[in-house]
Every structure is written in C-alpha cells, then in structure tokens.
Scaffold this motif. Structure first.
Motif, PDB file in Angstrom:
ATOM      1  N   TYR A   8       0.813  -1.228   0.000  1.00 29.96           N
ATOM      2  CA  TYR A   8       0.000   0.000   0.000  1.00 29.96           C
ATOM      3  C   TYR A   8       0.845   1.276   0.000  1.00 29.96           C
ATOM      4  O   TYR A   8       0.291   2.360  -0.012  1.00 29.96           O
ATOM      5  CB  TYR A   8      -0.904   0.024   1.246  1.00 29.96           C
ATOM      6  N   HIS A   9       2.148   1.155   0.034  1.00 29.65           N
ATOM      7  CA  HIS A   9       2.979   2.350   0.222  1.00 29.65           C
ATOM      8  C   HIS A   9       4.145   2.333  -0.758  1.00 29.65           C
ATOM      9  O   HIS A   9       5.194   1.746  -0.467  1.00 29.65           O
ATOM     10  CB  HIS A   9       3.456   2.375   1.685  1.00 29.65           C
ATOM     11  N   THR A  10       3.927   2.963  -1.929  1.00 27.77           N
ATOM     12  CA  THR A  10       5.000   3.059  -2.931  1.00 27.77           C
ATOM     13  C   THR A  10       4.992   4.450  -3.551  1.00 27.77           C
ATOM     14  O   THR A  10       3.944   5.088  -3.667  1.00 27.77           O
ATOM     15  CB  THR A  10       4.836   1.999  -4.050  1.00 27.77           C
ATOM     16  N   HIS A  11       6.168   4.906  -3.937  1.00 25.11           N
ATOM     17  CA  HIS A  11       6.325   6.263  -4.496  1.00 25.11           C
ATOM     18  C   HIS A  11       6.732   6.204  -5.967  1.00 25.11           C
ATOM     19  O   HIS A  11       7.349   5.226  -6.413  1.00 25.11           O
ATOM     20  CB  HIS A  11       7.375   7.033  -3.699  1.00 25.11           C
ATOM     21  N   THR A  12       6.394   7.271  -6.687  1.00 27.22           N
ATOM     22  CA  THR A  12       6.751   7.375  -8.114  1.00 27.22           C
ATOM     23  C   THR A  12       7.377   8.750  -8.364  1.00 27.22           C
ATOM     24  O   THR A  12       7.552   9.540  -7.430  1.00 27.22           O
ATOM     25  CB  THR A  12       5.502   7.261  -9.019  1.00 27.22           C
ATOM     26  N   ASP A  40       2.024   8.592  -3.193  1.00 25.14           N
ATOM     27  CA  ASP A  40       3.081   9.614  -3.201  1.00 25.14           C
ATOM     28  C   ASP A  40       2.854  10.633  -2.087  1.00 25.14           C
ATOM     29  O   ASP A  40       1.778  10.695  -1.491  1.00 25.14           O
ATOM     30  CB  ASP A  40       3.123  10.283  -4.583  1.00 25.14           C
ATOM     31  N   HIS A  41       3.898  11.434  -1.835  1.00 23.34           N
ATOM     32  CA  HIS A  41       3.849  12.410  -0.736  1.00 23.34           C
ATOM     33  C   HIS A  41       2.819  13.512  -0.987  1.00 23.34           C
ATOM     34  O   HIS A  41       2.682  13.995  -2.112  1.00 23.34           O
ATOM     35  CB  HIS A  41       5.221  13.056  -0.556  1.00 23.34           C
ATOM     36  N   GLY A  42       2.142  13.905   0.076  1.00 23.95           N
ATOM     37  CA  GLY A  42       1.141  14.971   0.020  1.00 23.95           C
ATOM     38  C   GLY A  42       1.717  16.278  -0.513  1.00 23.95           C
ATOM     39  O   GLY A  42       2.924  16.529  -0.433  1.00 23.95           O
ATOM     40  N   LEU A  78      -2.331   8.110  -1.241  1.00 25.71           N
ATOM     41  CA  LEU A  78      -1.584   9.343  -0.952  1.00 25.71           C
ATOM     42  C   LEU A  78      -0.944   9.147   0.418  1.00 25.71           C
ATOM     43  O   LEU A  78      -1.586   8.603   1.322  1.00 25.71           O
ATOM     44  CB  LEU A  78      -2.542  10.546  -0.899  1.00 25.71           C
ATOM     45  N   GLU A  79       0.318   9.538   0.554  1.00 23.51           N
ATOM     46  CA  GLU A  79       0.918   9.594   1.892  1.00 23.51           C
ATOM     47  C   GLU A  79       0.823  11.048   2.334  1.00 23.51           C
ATOM     48  O   GLU A  79       1.749  11.843   2.125  1.00 23.51           O
ATOM     49  CB  GLU A  79       2.383   9.108   1.890  1.00 23.51           C
ATOM     50  N   ALA A  80      -0.327  11.386   2.887  1.00 23.96           N
ATOM     51  CA  ALA A  80      -0.577  12.772   3.284  1.00 23.96           C
ATOM     52  C   ALA A  80       0.332  13.153   4.454  1.00 23.96           C
ATOM     53  O   ALA A  80       0.746  12.300   5.238  1.00 23.96           O
ATOM     54  CB  ALA A  80      -2.040  12.935   3.670  1.00 23.96           C
ATOM     55  N   SER A 212       6.440  -1.644   1.778  1.00 28.77           N
ATOM     56  CA  SER A 212       7.842  -1.462   1.383  1.00 28.77           C
ATOM     57  C   SER A 212       8.290  -0.010   1.487  1.00 28.77           C
ATOM     58  O   SER A 212       9.455   0.267   1.727  1.00 28.77           O
ATOM     59  CB  SER A 212       8.046  -1.939  -0.057  1.00 28.77           C
ATOM     60  N   ASP A 213       7.356   0.960   1.262  1.00 27.17           N
ATOM     61  CA  ASP A 213       7.733   2.375   1.143  1.00 27.17           C
ATOM     62  C   ASP A 213       8.785   2.523   0.039  1.00 27.17           C
ATOM     63  O   ASP A 213       9.749   3.289   0.163  1.00 27.17           O
ATOM     64  CB  ASP A 213       8.261   2.905   2.487  1.00 27.17           C
ATOM     65  N   ALA A 214       8.584   1.770  -1.056  1.00 19.78           N
ATOM     66  CA  ALA A 214       9.571   1.750  -2.141  1.00 19.78           C
ATOM     67  C   ALA A 214       9.653   3.106  -2.833  1.00 19.78           C
ATOM     68  O   ALA A 214       8.633   3.697  -3.182  1.00 19.78           O
ATOM     69  CB  ALA A 214       9.185   0.680  -3.161  1.00 19.78           C
ATOM     70  N   HIS A 215      10.859   3.586  -3.008  1.00 16.40           N
ATOM     71  CA  HIS A 215      11.093   4.793  -3.806  1.00 16.40           C
ATOM     72  C   HIS A 215      11.695   4.423  -5.155  1.00 16.40           C
ATOM     73  O   HIS A 215      11.939   5.287  -5.991  1.00 16.40           O
ATOM     74  CB  HIS A 215      11.987   5.776  -3.044  1.00 16.40           C
ATOM     75  N   ARG A 216      11.970   3.140  -5.362  1.00 15.85           N
ATOM     76  CA  ARG A 216      12.442   2.613  -6.648  1.00 15.85           C
ATOM     77  C   ARG A 216      11.620   1.364  -6.945  1.00 15.85           C
ATOM     78  O   ARG A 216      11.362   0.569  -6.032  1.00 15.85           O
ATOM     79  CB  ARG A 216      13.924   2.241  -6.552  1.00 15.85           C
TER      80      ARG A 216
HETATM   81 ZN    ZN Z   1       6.701   7.044   1.963  1.00 12.90          ZN
END
Ligand code: ZN
Ligand code: ZN
Length: 265
Positions: A8-12, A40-42, A78-80, A212-216
């Motif tokens: 549930y927690h991945t970034h692009t 993604d970050h708020g 969204l990661e607000a 994961s909080d994956a940033h890649r």
């Molecule tokens: Zn994050």
C-alpha cells in the motif's frame, strides 16, 4: 509464516520516487502482488510533494493500469502529511473523492496554511534533537497530532509511526484501534514501527500493515526487514491487514475501499 499480498505504500516520480506508475505496476506484478497502491507524498511538502493539479492525471493513469494489468488491482493512494498539532492533513475534498486509500504520516518540511501551528510542530521536532526538554514537548505534540489526524480523517494506514518525529506509542495505538487505522511496519531503513513498539503492542487489538515504502520500482514487494520484526515480536498474520490468510482473500483487500471497476470511486 507471513506472506504479504498488497503493497500500500509506494512512491513514483510524481513525488520523490524513481519510477513511473507503470514501472511500479510491472514491478508489483513480477513480485506476485495482488494489490498495489501508489501513495506519493502529500502536496504541502516543500521539496517533494505531488502537484495538487496532477492528482486527476494520476487517477486517469491508474484507471488505465487497471484495464491493462487485470492481474493486479492498482489503487490511487496518498501519503498525506500530518501538518500541525491539530492533526490537519494536506488533502482536500477533491483529492479525497479521487483516492481509493489514504495513508498519512509526519515528515519535516510540510507546511500548512496555519503557519503558526505548522512551525510549532517542526520547530519542536528540530529543537528536540538538541534539548531533552524540547524533545519531550515534541513527543507530546507529535502524539497529539497523530491522534487528532486519525479522528479527523479516514486514514487506512499511519505510515512509519515515530520515524520522523517521536511519539508515545500506546496512546497512538489506542486511537488507531478506536478509528480502525492500521499502524505501519515499514520495511524501509528507518525501521518503524520498531521491534520494541511491536512488543508493546503485541497484546493489544491494534492492526498493522507491512509496506515497502519503495522509492524505486525494484524495492516494491521487498518486505523482509518488516516481516522479520513482526515475526520476532510474534505478531500473528490475522493482525496484519495485508497478510495472506487464504488464497481467496488475496482477491480483495480487507477493509479497503476498492472500486467496482476501474475509474469508479
Ligand atoms: Zn513514503
Ligand atoms: Zn514517509
């Protein structure tokens, strides 16, 4: 055994991640996940928040992904940012209508319209690194902010509790139980919830989510450090919302609002 079927927690690249939404979807499919959220970050984060006006574009791409990759359910998240001591988040009504799932956490560098409230929180967290008294006040304020945020909004997962600003874990967990919010066991290097937190919460009714909080893209579905902490603290699978309890369950996300079909929210 803990097997996680949803990340549930991945970034692009819409915030500070390195891959596109489609890169993340492909990575999640190759890892055998059934559900992926792009969170993604708020927008109020000064350096890496998403652009508010891009959220509709993200919604459109995610709808396309659901049509193109039916083997996985892709959610707009969204990661607000928890912005002030009143627990305000940087998410507006329009975004909430578009989102499938809302996550929230505290990060330095997010500014709200209420500059006084925001700066008090950030200032204390900064000063807390230098003085013990300020650290205690920061902890108190962070705890209050998290509790209020969970009551103010329908937050599915509180991300990395305690990682960027110290909190009192028990009152945060009590609010999480009361508001049906899961606390995250984040696989990223900051390591929150910690093993000690998990030990304290083992006998509570608190729910958890492993992400994961994956940033890649290649980090998507890499849950090992978080699974290891959960196992060591003896947190059972049925307390982890994205732990696979049976094969059928992997088809639907427990307690998460999932669109009937792509584009319907
Ligand atoms: Zn994050
Ligand atoms: Zn974060």
């Amino acid at each position: 055994m803990i097997r996680i079927y949803a990340d549930y927690h991945t970034h692009t690249t819409y915030s500070d991640g390195k891959g596109s939404i489609e890169d993340n979807v492909r990575a999640a499919v190759s890892r055998g996940l059934k559900i992926l959220a792009i969170s993604d970050h708020g927008p109020q984060h000064l350096t890496y928040g998403i652009k508010r006006k891009k959220y509709a574009e993200m919604r459109g791409i995610i709808d396309e992904m659901n049509a193109k990759y039916p083997m996985i359910q892709t959610l707009l998240g969204l990661e607000a940012n928890v912005m002030d001591a009143d627990g305000r988040l940087d998410v507006d009504e329009g975004m909430l209508r578009m989102a499938d799932v809302l996550l929230a956490g505290y990060h330095f560098g997010s500014l709200s319209g209420d500059l006084k409230g925001t700066s008090a929180l950030h200032r204390l967290n900064f000063e807390g690194r230098l003085s013990r008294k300020a650290a205690e006040r920061a902890k108190e304020l962070n705890t209050k902010a998290m509790i209020k945020a969970m009551h103010n909004y329908d937050i599915k997962i509180l991300t990395h509790p305690g990682a960027k600003g110290a909190i009192e874990i028990m009152p945060v967990a009590e609010a999480a139980i009361a508001t049906h919010t899961a606390l995250e066991i984040n696989a990223n290097r900051h390591g929150h919830l910690t093993f000690e937190d998990l030990l304290m919460l083992r006998n509570s009714a608190c729910l958890f989510a492993i992400n994961s909080d994956a940033h890649r893209p290649e980090m998507i579905g890499r849950f090992e450090p978080a699974i290891e902490r959960a196992l060591r603290a003896k947190i059972p699978c049925n307390r982890i919302i994205n732990c696979l309890k049976s094969e059928e369950e992997a088809e639907t996300a427990e307690g998460v609002k999932v669109p009937e079909k792509a584009g319907e929210v």
